[in-house]
Design a protein around this motif. Structure first.
Motif, PDB file in Angstrom:
ATOM      1  N   LEU A   1       0.826  -1.204   0.000  1.00  0.00           N
ATOM      2  CA  LEU A   1       0.000   0.000   0.000  1.00  0.00           C
ATOM      3  C   LEU A   1       0.862   1.258   0.000  1.00  0.00           C
ATOM      4  O   LEU A   1       0.576   2.215  -0.722  1.00  0.00           O
ATOM      5  N   VAL A   2       1.931   1.250   0.764  1.00  0.00           N
ATOM      6  CA  VAL A   2       2.858   2.394   0.785  1.00  0.00           C
ATOM      7  C   VAL A   2       3.510   2.559  -0.579  1.00  0.00           C
ATOM      8  O   VAL A   2       3.639   3.674  -1.084  1.00  0.00           O
ATOM      9  N   LEU A   3       3.901   1.461  -1.201  1.00  0.00           N
ATOM     10  CA  LEU A   3       4.503   1.537  -2.533  1.00  0.00           C
ATOM     11  C   LEU A   3       3.519   2.078  -3.565  1.00  0.00           C
ATOM     12  O   LEU A   3       3.907   2.836  -4.456  1.00  0.00           O
ATOM     13  N   ILE A   4       2.258   1.719  -3.456  1.00  0.00           N
ATOM     14  CA  ILE A   4       1.253   2.228  -4.391  1.00  0.00           C
ATOM     15  C   ILE A   4       1.085   3.734  -4.226  1.00  0.00           C
ATOM     16  O   ILE A   4       1.001   4.472  -5.209  1.00  0.00           O
ATOM     17  N   LEU A   5       1.058   4.203  -2.987  1.00  0.00           N
ATOM     18  CA  LEU A   5       0.954   5.644  -2.748  1.00  0.00           C
ATOM     19  C   LEU A   5       2.176   6.385  -3.278  1.00  0.00           C
ATOM     20  O   LEU A   5       2.058   7.459  -3.871  1.00  0.00           O
ATOM     21  N   ILE A   6       3.347   5.821  -3.078  1.00  0.00           N
ATOM     22  CA  ILE A   6       4.566   6.435  -3.605  1.00  0.00           C
ATOM     23  C   ILE A   6       4.546   6.412  -5.127  1.00  0.00           C
ATOM     24  O   ILE A   6       4.985   7.369  -5.775  1.00  0.00           O
ATOM     25  N   ALA A   7       4.011   5.350  -5.721  1.00  0.00           N
ATOM     26  CA  ALA A   7       3.945   5.247  -7.185  1.00  0.00           C
ATOM     27  C   ALA A   7       3.061   6.326  -7.781  1.00  0.00           C
ATOM     28  O   ALA A   7       3.313   6.795  -8.889  1.00  0.00           O
ATOM     29  N   ILE A   8       2.028   6.720  -7.069  1.00  0.00           N
ATOM     30  CA  ILE A   8       1.148   7.771  -7.573  1.00  0.00           C
ATOM     31  C   ILE A   8       1.838   9.128  -7.482  1.00  0.00           C
ATOM     32  O   ILE A   8       1.719   9.952  -8.386  1.00  0.00           O
ATOM     33  N   LEU A   9       2.603   9.347  -6.419  1.00  0.00           N
ATOM     34  CA  LEU A   9       3.266  10.636  -6.226  1.00  0.00           C
ATOM     35  C   LEU A   9       4.605  10.730  -6.958  1.00  0.00           C
ATOM     36  O   LEU A   9       4.882  11.722  -7.629  1.00  0.00           O
ATOM     37  N   LEU A  10       5.437   9.727  -6.797  1.00  0.00           N
ATOM     38  CA  LEU A  10       6.778   9.705  -7.397  1.00  0.00           C
ATOM     39  C   LEU A  10       7.062   8.331  -7.996  1.00  0.00           C
ATOM     40  O   LEU A  10       7.707   7.478  -7.367  1.00  0.00           O
ATOM     41  N   PRO A  11       6.590   8.086  -9.215  1.00  0.00           N
ATOM     42  CA  PRO A  11       6.724   6.744  -9.805  1.00  0.00           C
ATOM     43  C   PRO A  11       8.160   6.200  -9.872  1.00  0.00           C
ATOM     44  O   PRO A  11       8.369   5.036  -9.531  1.00  0.00           O
ATOM     45  N   PRO A  12       9.170   6.993 -10.278  1.00  0.00           N
ATOM     46  CA  PRO A  12      10.518   6.414 -10.313  1.00  0.00           C
ATOM     47  C   PRO A  12      11.029   5.966  -8.944  1.00  0.00           C
ATOM     48  O   PRO A  12      11.731   4.963  -8.843  1.00  0.00           O
ATOM     49  N   LEU A  13      10.663   6.676  -7.897  1.00  0.00           N
ATOM     50  CA  LEU A  13      11.082   6.273  -6.553  1.00  0.00           C
ATOM     51  C   LEU A  13      10.467   4.926  -6.171  1.00  0.00           C
ATOM     52  O   LEU A  13      11.149   4.065  -5.614  1.00  0.00           O
ATOM     53  N   ALA A  14       9.211   4.734  -6.494  1.00  0.00           N
ATOM     54  CA  ALA A  14       8.551   3.458  -6.184  1.00  0.00           C
ATOM     55  C   ALA A  14       9.201   2.304  -6.951  1.00  0.00           C
ATOM     56  O   ALA A  14       9.404   1.227  -6.398  1.00  0.00           O
ATOM     57  N   VAL A  15       9.525   2.548  -8.215  1.00  0.00           N
ATOM     58  CA  VAL A  15      10.184   1.503  -9.012  1.00  0.00           C
ATOM     59  C   VAL A  15      11.565   1.204  -8.434  1.00  0.00           C
ATOM     60  O   VAL A  15      11.969   0.050  -8.335  1.00  0.00           O
ATOM     61  N   PHE A  16      12.287   2.238  -8.019  1.00  0.00           N
ATOM     62  CA  PHE A  16      13.610   2.027  -7.438  1.00  0.00           C
ATOM     63  C   PHE A  16      13.515   1.230  -6.135  1.00  0.00           C
ATOM     64  O   PHE A  16      14.325   0.325  -5.899  1.00  0.00           O
ATOM     65  N   LEU A  17      12.545   1.548  -5.291  1.00  0.00           N
ATOM     66  CA  LEU A  17      12.401   0.829  -4.026  1.00  0.00           C
ATOM     67  C   LEU A  17      12.026  -0.628  -4.233  1.00  0.00           C
ATOM     68  O   LEU A  17      12.412  -1.489  -3.441  1.00  0.00           O
ATOM     69  N   LYS A  18      11.276  -0.912  -5.292  1.00  0.00           N
ATOM     70  CA  LYS A  18      10.828  -2.288  -5.546  1.00  0.00           C
ATOM     71  C   LYS A  18      11.881  -3.109  -6.307  1.00  0.00           C
ATOM     72  O   LYS A  18      12.150  -4.248  -5.962  1.00  0.00           O
ATOM     73  N   HIS A  19      12.475  -2.527  -7.355  1.00  0.00           N
ATOM     74  CA  HIS A  19      13.343  -3.295  -8.249  1.00  0.00           C
ATOM     75  C   HIS A  19      14.792  -2.832  -8.283  1.00  0.00           C
ATOM     76  O   HIS A  19      15.577  -3.375  -9.051  1.00  0.00           O
ATOM     77  N   LYS A  20      15.142  -1.805  -7.509  1.00  0.00           N
ATOM     78  CA  LYS A  20      16.487  -1.215  -7.523  1.00  0.00           C
ATOM     79  C   LYS A  20      16.802  -0.657  -8.915  1.00  0.00           C
ATOM     80  O   LYS A  20      15.953  -0.619  -9.788  1.00  0.00           O
TER      81      LYS A  20
END
Length: 52
Positions: free
Chosen positions: A4-23
Protein backbone atom coordinates in the motif's frame (compact mmCIF):
# COMPACT_ATOMS: atom_id res chain seq x y z
CA UNK A 1 8.01 -2.77 2.05
CA UNK A 2 4.25 -2.59 2.43
CA UNK A 3 2.46 -2.76 -0.94
CA UNK A 4 0.00 0.00 0.00
CA UNK A 5 2.86 2.39 0.79
CA UNK A 6 4.50 1.54 -2.53
CA UNK A 7 1.25 2.23 -4.39
CA UNK A 8 0.95 5.64 -2.75
CA UNK A 9 4.57 6.44 -3.61
CA UNK A 10 3.95 5.25 -7.19
CA UNK A 11 1.15 7.77 -7.57
CA UNK A 12 3.27 10.64 -6.23
CA UNK A 13 6.78 9.71 -7.40
CA UNK A 14 6.72 6.74 -9.80
CA UNK A 15 10.52 6.41 -10.31
CA UNK A 16 11.08 6.27 -6.55
CA UNK A 17 8.55 3.46 -6.18
CA UNK A 18 10.18 1.50 -9.01
CA UNK A 19 13.61 2.03 -7.44
CA UNK A 20 12.40 0.83 -4.03
CA UNK A 21 10.83 -2.29 -5.55
CA UNK A 22 13.34 -3.30 -8.25
CA UNK A 23 16.49 -1.22 -7.52
CA UNK A 24 18.41 0.39 -10.40
CA UNK A 25 17.96 -1.31 -13.74
CA UNK A 26 16.09 -1.25 -17.01
CA UNK A 27 12.70 -0.90 -15.29
CA UNK A 28 13.85 2.29 -13.58
CA UNK A 29 15.20 3.75 -16.85
CA UNK A 30 11.93 2.93 -18.65
CA UNK A 31 9.91 4.55 -15.88
CA UNK A 32 12.00 7.73 -15.88
CA UNK A 33 11.63 8.07 -19.65
CA UNK A 34 7.86 7.52 -19.40
CA UNK A 35 7.62 10.17 -16.66
CA UNK A 36 9.60 12.65 -18.74
CA UNK A 37 7.31 12.25 -21.75
CA UNK A 38 4.09 12.30 -19.78
CA UNK A 39 3.37 11.63 -16.11
CA UNK A 40 0.43 9.21 -16.43
CA UNK A 41 2.30 6.46 -18.33
CA UNK A 42 4.98 6.58 -15.64
CA UNK A 43 2.36 6.09 -12.93
CA UNK A 44 0.73 3.20 -14.80
CA UNK A 45 4.11 1.53 -15.40
CA UNK A 46 5.06 1.86 -11.73
CA UNK A 47 1.72 0.48 -10.57
CA UNK A 48 2.01 -2.42 -13.00
CA UNK A 49 5.51 -3.29 -11.72
CA UNK A 50 4.44 -3.10 -8.09
CA UNK A 51 1.28 -5.17 -8.40
CA UNK A 52 2.57 -7.95 -10.62
Amino acid sequence: MNKLVLILIAILLPPLAVFLKHKAGKDLIINIVLCLFFYLPGILHALWLITR
